[in-house]
Design a protein around this motif. Structure first.
Motif, PDB file in Angstrom:
ATOM      1  N   ALA A 122     -21.298   1.379 -12.146  1.00  0.00           N
ATOM      2  CA  ALA A 122     -20.046   0.835 -12.548  1.00  0.00           C
ATOM      3  C   ALA A 122     -19.209   1.991 -13.216  1.00  0.00           C
ATOM      4  CB  ALA A 122     -20.346  -0.381 -13.178  1.00  0.00           C
ATOM      5  N   GLY A 123     -19.551   3.041 -13.475  1.00  0.00           N
ATOM      6  CA  GLY A 123     -18.887   4.110 -14.129  1.00  0.00           C
ATOM      7  C   GLY A 123     -19.381   4.476 -15.438  1.00  0.00           C
ATOM      8  N   ALA A 124     -20.165   4.038 -16.185  1.00  0.00           N
ATOM      9  CA  ALA A 124     -20.604   4.280 -17.552  1.00  0.00           C
ATOM     10  C   ALA A 124     -21.309   5.877 -17.652  1.00  0.00           C
ATOM     11  CB  ALA A 124     -21.613   3.232 -18.142  1.00  0.00           C
ATOM     12  N   ASP A 125     -20.930   6.555 -18.394  1.00  0.00           N
ATOM     13  CA  ASP A 125     -21.584   7.940 -18.599  1.00  0.00           C
ATOM     14  C   ASP A 125     -21.348   8.428 -20.053  1.00  0.00           C
ATOM     15  OD1 ASP A 125     -22.781  10.346 -17.793  1.00  0.00           O
ATOM     16  OD2 ASP A 125     -21.141  11.028 -16.650  1.00  0.00           O
ATOM     17  N   GLY A 126     -22.253   9.314 -20.273  1.00  0.00           N
ATOM     18  CA  GLY A 126     -22.222   9.914 -21.633  1.00  0.00           C
ATOM     19  C   GLY A 126     -21.773  11.464 -21.553  1.00  0.00           C
ATOM     20  N   GLU A 127     -21.492  11.908 -22.826  1.00  0.00           N
ATOM     21  CA  GLU A 127     -21.155  13.250 -23.167  1.00  0.00           C
ATOM     22  C   GLU A 127     -22.422  14.161 -22.958  1.00  0.00           C
ATOM     23  OE1 GLU A 127     -18.750  14.375 -26.566  1.00  0.00           O
ATOM     24  OE2 GLU A 127     -18.616  12.190 -26.985  1.00  0.00           O
ATOM     25  N   LEU A 128     -23.581  13.546 -23.145  1.00  0.00           N
ATOM     26  CA  LEU A 128     -24.907  14.530 -23.178  1.00  0.00           C
ATOM     27  C   LEU A 128     -25.700  14.010 -22.198  1.00  0.00           C
ATOM     28  CD1 LEU A 128     -25.989  14.994 -26.872  1.00  0.00           C
ATOM     29  CD2 LEU A 128     -24.705  16.693 -25.237  1.00  0.00           C
ATOM     30  N   LEU A 129     -25.765  12.642 -22.003  1.00  0.00           N
ATOM     31  CA  LEU A 129     -26.629  11.989 -20.871  1.00  0.00           C
ATOM     32  C   LEU A 129     -26.060  10.943 -20.269  1.00  0.00           C
ATOM     33  CD1 LEU A 129     -29.757  11.785 -23.362  1.00  0.00           C
ATOM     34  CD2 LEU A 129     -29.693  13.552 -21.343  1.00  0.00           C
ATOM     35  N   THR A 130     -26.524  10.466 -19.150  1.00  0.00           N
ATOM     36  CA  THR A 130     -26.167   9.223 -18.409  1.00  0.00           C
ATOM     37  C   THR A 130     -26.807   7.926 -18.890  1.00  0.00           C
ATOM     38  OG1 THR A 130     -25.228  10.291 -16.309  1.00  0.00           O
ATOM     39  CG2 THR A 130     -25.542   7.880 -16.110  1.00  0.00           C
ATOM     40  N   LEU A 131     -28.186   8.016 -19.030  1.00  0.00           N
ATOM     41  CA  LEU A 131     -28.884   7.105 -19.390  1.00  0.00           C
ATOM     42  C   LEU A 131     -30.008   7.430 -19.981  1.00  0.00           C
ATOM     43  CD1 LEU A 131     -29.392   5.290 -15.794  1.00  0.00           C
ATOM     44  CD2 LEU A 131     -27.560   4.713 -17.336  1.00  0.00           C
ATOM     45  N   VAL A 132     -30.410   6.456 -21.044  1.00  0.00           N
ATOM     46  CA  VAL A 132     -31.727   6.728 -22.052  1.00  0.00           C
ATOM     47  C   VAL A 132     -32.496   5.558 -22.160  1.00  0.00           C
ATOM     48  CG1 VAL A 132     -30.433   8.520 -23.483  1.00  0.00           C
ATOM     49  CG2 VAL A 132     -30.417   6.120 -24.107  1.00  0.00           C
ATOM     50  N   GLY A 133     -33.490   5.740 -22.473  1.00  0.00           N
ATOM     51  CA  GLY A 133     -34.646   4.911 -22.469  1.00  0.00           C
ATOM     52  C   GLY A 133     -35.634   4.846 -23.429  1.00  0.00           C
ATOM     53  N   SER A 134     -36.516   3.937 -23.916  1.00  0.00           N
ATOM     54  CA  SER A 134     -37.641   4.254 -24.784  1.00  0.00           C
ATOM     55  C   SER A 134     -38.844   4.337 -24.195  1.00  0.00           C
ATOM     56  CB  SER A 134     -37.583   3.187 -25.990  1.00  0.00           C
ATOM     57  OG  SER A 134     -37.965   1.727 -25.452  1.00  0.00           O
ATOM     58  N   GLN A 135     -38.866   4.062 -23.147  1.00  0.00           N
ATOM     59  CA  GLN A 135     -40.027   4.328 -22.027  1.00  0.00           C
ATOM     60  C   GLN A 135     -39.959   5.614 -21.098  1.00  0.00           C
ATOM     61  OE1 GLN A 135     -43.258   2.802 -22.591  1.00  0.00           O
ATOM     62  NE2 GLN A 135     -42.385   1.888 -24.344  1.00  0.00           N
ATOM     63  N   SER A 136     -41.238   6.382 -21.126  1.00  0.00           N
ATOM     64  CA  SER A 136     -40.894   7.301 -19.999  1.00  0.00           C
ATOM     65  C   SER A 136     -41.557   6.664 -18.638  1.00  0.00           C
ATOM     66  CB  SER A 136     -42.026   8.490 -20.370  1.00  0.00           C
ATOM     67  OG  SER A 136     -41.920   9.445 -19.574  1.00  0.00           O
ATOM     68  N   SER A 137     -40.423   5.850 -17.975  1.00  0.00           N
ATOM     69  CA  SER A 137     -40.742   5.132 -16.740  1.00  0.00           C
ATOM     70  C   SER A 137     -39.220   5.679 -15.876  1.00  0.00           C
ATOM     71  CB  SER A 137     -40.998   3.808 -16.847  1.00  0.00           C
ATOM     72  OG  SER A 137     -39.630   3.257 -17.656  1.00  0.00           O
ATOM     73  N   GLU A 138     -39.381   5.173 -14.853  1.00  0.00           N
ATOM     74  CA  GLU A 138     -38.277   5.225 -13.762  1.00  0.00           C
ATOM     75  C   GLU A 138     -36.926   4.352 -14.582  1.00  0.00           C
ATOM     76  OE1 GLU A 138     -37.709   6.416  -9.234  1.00  0.00           O
ATOM     77  OE2 GLU A 138     -38.713   4.633  -9.644  1.00  0.00           O
ATOM     78  N   SER A 139     -37.354   3.366 -14.858  1.00  0.00           N
ATOM     79  CA  SER A 139     -36.377   2.564 -15.479  1.00  0.00           C
ATOM     80  C   SER A 139     -35.783   2.775 -16.898  1.00  0.00           C
ATOM     81  CB  SER A 139     -36.753   1.204 -15.224  1.00  0.00           C
ATOM     82  OG  SER A 139     -37.616   0.529 -16.263  1.00  0.00           O
ATOM     83  N   GLY A 140     -36.527   3.499 -17.636  1.00  0.00           N
ATOM     84  CA  GLY A 140     -36.568   3.726 -19.026  1.00  0.00           C
ATOM     85  C   GLY A 140     -37.115   2.499 -19.832  1.00  0.00           C
ATOM     86  N   GLY A 141     -37.519   1.517 -19.129  1.00  0.00           N
ATOM     87  CA  GLY A 141     -38.200   0.597 -19.901  1.00  0.00           C
ATOM     88  C   GLY A 141     -39.393   0.002 -19.159  1.00  0.00           C
ATOM     89  N   ASN A 142     -39.859  -1.233 -19.549  1.00  0.00           N
ATOM     90  CA  ASN A 142     -41.201  -1.819 -19.247  1.00  0.00           C
ATOM     91  C   ASN A 142     -40.984  -2.393 -17.714  1.00  0.00           C
ATOM     92  OD1 ASN A 142     -43.924  -2.966 -19.424  1.00  0.00           O
ATOM     93  ND2 ASN A 142     -42.908  -4.722 -19.338  1.00  0.00           N
TER      94      ASN A 142
END
Length: 518
Positions: free
Chosen positions: A192-212
């Protein structure tokens, strides 16, 4: 002789859940859901840069000629102009509807369920929302006044911040105790267009979704796979400009990097790469690499400028130093949440997921669930308060894999608060909800409830496309995210979500809860 059975005691927030009717955990998701795994956390020491209230104001500015190159090189501005998005993945099947966020029949949150229905949702006859004393609308969306989520959010937010928030609850069944529910919407938020200066997406889990929970397969984009962030040192470790700033001050370091770019650009103009059709492309790639290096030096010469433990709005603001540094589950979850919200709400990342484990809390008593709901509320409220302190809009989404129900027996202990014991999994009572913060004022709600429950507290599966299909639940969340920008008309564009299952424009409009805020 009658022997009164002893009541089970509430578990501490960091104790795992041992269910006799569940097999031993084998996968990472099962360990998280039952509380055997959680995000670790460490702390970084302070630096002289922390003397600045806003460390980024101390940075040197890029020269105008390099600023002009940033846009053509695709160096993202904060959040790409989109509303920051954070989701909470409560692993295991938490209660959301009834005892936390009010859910009603087809008439909305205040079209009340039956007494038996509320009993199933953990509320005794003496605490029904039919009585206005048990309703709280400080956050726009109506919560039960004794909700664990609500109490935690109240302890993390100021009264002023609550006046800028509204939201909606979504009736939506999902499978119990499994990470295979494609709940996570972050890839769609990126689309939908969200992005960041350093990263696009972050998550607290090391998974494909970033979550559970998983992400919908149709939305997964390996190019923006979430980067694992679950502690302050993960954030400060994202940038490293080498030893140049140890030799020179920041202004001089930026000047050196700019000079390197200009010299390299002039040499490139006189070089023939012999790649006839790709000559300009190759030169631009090389040039943009130098521009990005100068930009990183200008903004992140000292990594503490993005370190959440050095942000006075977080430490000494939302949380005391003792709370932030506490060696307990609360302290660890606070630091995890701070790391994700710092990146997302400052525009360094477009969207983030915070996973909280141990929400499969049908333990035959109520206190465990109350404590863990309060913990989740503290973390949710921190994100909302940080949005208020930084003056940035925020969409906060909360989901869980399945849910729980009560058999009506009350837990009269202090921890149980006189409410119904959670005695089993129940996907029929599941729901998700989102809250929206706008610095311009309280968002206007078109509705505070999408879909509805039957009188017996079971989700009416025909009440909305999201009610019985987790993929369409995610699409509903994405539609509402785009609607906050006034972009709902672009939802089925070829570069957005052309294969959605939400129906025509009129049907989709009925699924939009909040009017645009930007």
């Amino acid at each position: 002789m009658y022997i009164k059975p002893s009541r089970k005691r509430a578990l501490a927030t960091d104790q795992p859940l041992l269910h006799s009717d569940h097999s031993r955990p084998k996968t990472r998701r099962e360990f998280i859901a039952q509380g055997f795994m959680t995000g670790a956390a460490t702390l970084c020491g302070a630096s002289v840069f922390s003397l600045f209230a806003n460390p980024r104001q101390a940075a040197a500015a890029l020269s105008p000629d390099l600023e002009d190159w940033k846009a053509s090189c695709g160096i993202a501005s904060a959040g790409a102009g989109k509303i920051p998005f954070i989701c909470f993945d409560l692993a295991g099947g938490a209660n959301i509807a009834g005892s936390n966020v009010l859910m009603g029949k087809s008439g909305g949150q205040f079209d009340f369920l039956s007494t038996a229905g509320y009993n199933k949702l953990g509320l005794p006859g003496t605490m029904l929302p039919n009585d206005p004393a048990f309703v709280n609308q400080e956050f726009g969306l109506a919560f039960h006044s004794d909700s664990g989520f609500l109490r935690g959010m109240q302890d993390s937010t100021s009264i002023a911040a609550r006046g800028f928030i509204n939201g909606a609850i979504i009736a939506a069944r999902s499978e119990n105790d499994t990470g295979n529910n494609p709940h996570n919407p972050m890839y769609g938020i990126s689309k939908a267009g969200a992005d960041g200066e350093l990263l696009t997406l972050v998550g607290s889990q090391s998974s494909e979704s970033g979550g559970n929970s998983m992400a919908p397969m149709s939305l997964i984009n390996p190019q923006v796979r979430p980067t694992k962030i679950d502690r302050p040192s993960d954030v400060s470790g994202l940038v490293d400009v080498g030893d140049l700033t140890a030799i020179l001050d920041q202004d001089d370091a930026v000047a050196v990097m700019e000079s390197i770019q200009r010299i390299s650009r002039k040499k490139l103009d006189n070089v023939d790469t012999t790649l006839v059709t790709r000559d300009d492309v190759v030169k631009d790639l090389v040039n943009c690499g130098y521009v990005k290096s100068a930009d990183l030096t200008e903004r992140f010469a000292d990594p503490s400028s993005i370190d959440p433990s050095q942000d006075t709005d977080i430490v000494g603001g939302i949380f005391t130093e003792a709370q932030f540094n506490e060696n307990s589950r609360l302290g660890r979850e606070i630091r995890k949440t701070a790391a994700v919200m710092k990146l997302v709400q400052n525009g360094y990342a477009g969207a983030g997921t915070v996973t909280l484990g141990g929400y499969d809390y049908h333990t035959g008593e109520r206190g465990t669930g109350e404590e863990r709901d309060y913990l989740a509320g503290r973390c949710m409220g921190a994100c909302l308060e940080y949005a208020h302190r930084t003056g940035t809009p925020l969409m906060l989404y909360v989901f869980s894999d399945g849910s729980v129900s009560s058999n009506g027996r009350l837990d009269e202990s202090m921890a149980g608060r006189g409410k119904g014991e959670w005695t089993g999994d129940n996907q029929q009572t599941a729901a998700s909800f989102f809250l929206v913060y706008s610095p311009a004022g309280k968002p206007t709600a078109l509705t505070n409830q999408i879909g509805f429950m039957r009188s017996d507290a079971s989700v009416e599966t025909a009440s909305s496309p999201a009610a019985n299909n987790v993929n369409q639940l995610v699409q509903t969340v994405l539609l509402n995210y785009m609607a906050l920008h006034g972009e709902q008309g672009m939802f089925e564009n070829s570069d957005r979500f052309p294969n959605h299952g939400l129906g025509n424009q009129e049907s989709r409009d009925r699924l939009i809860a909040i009017e645009p805020i930007v």
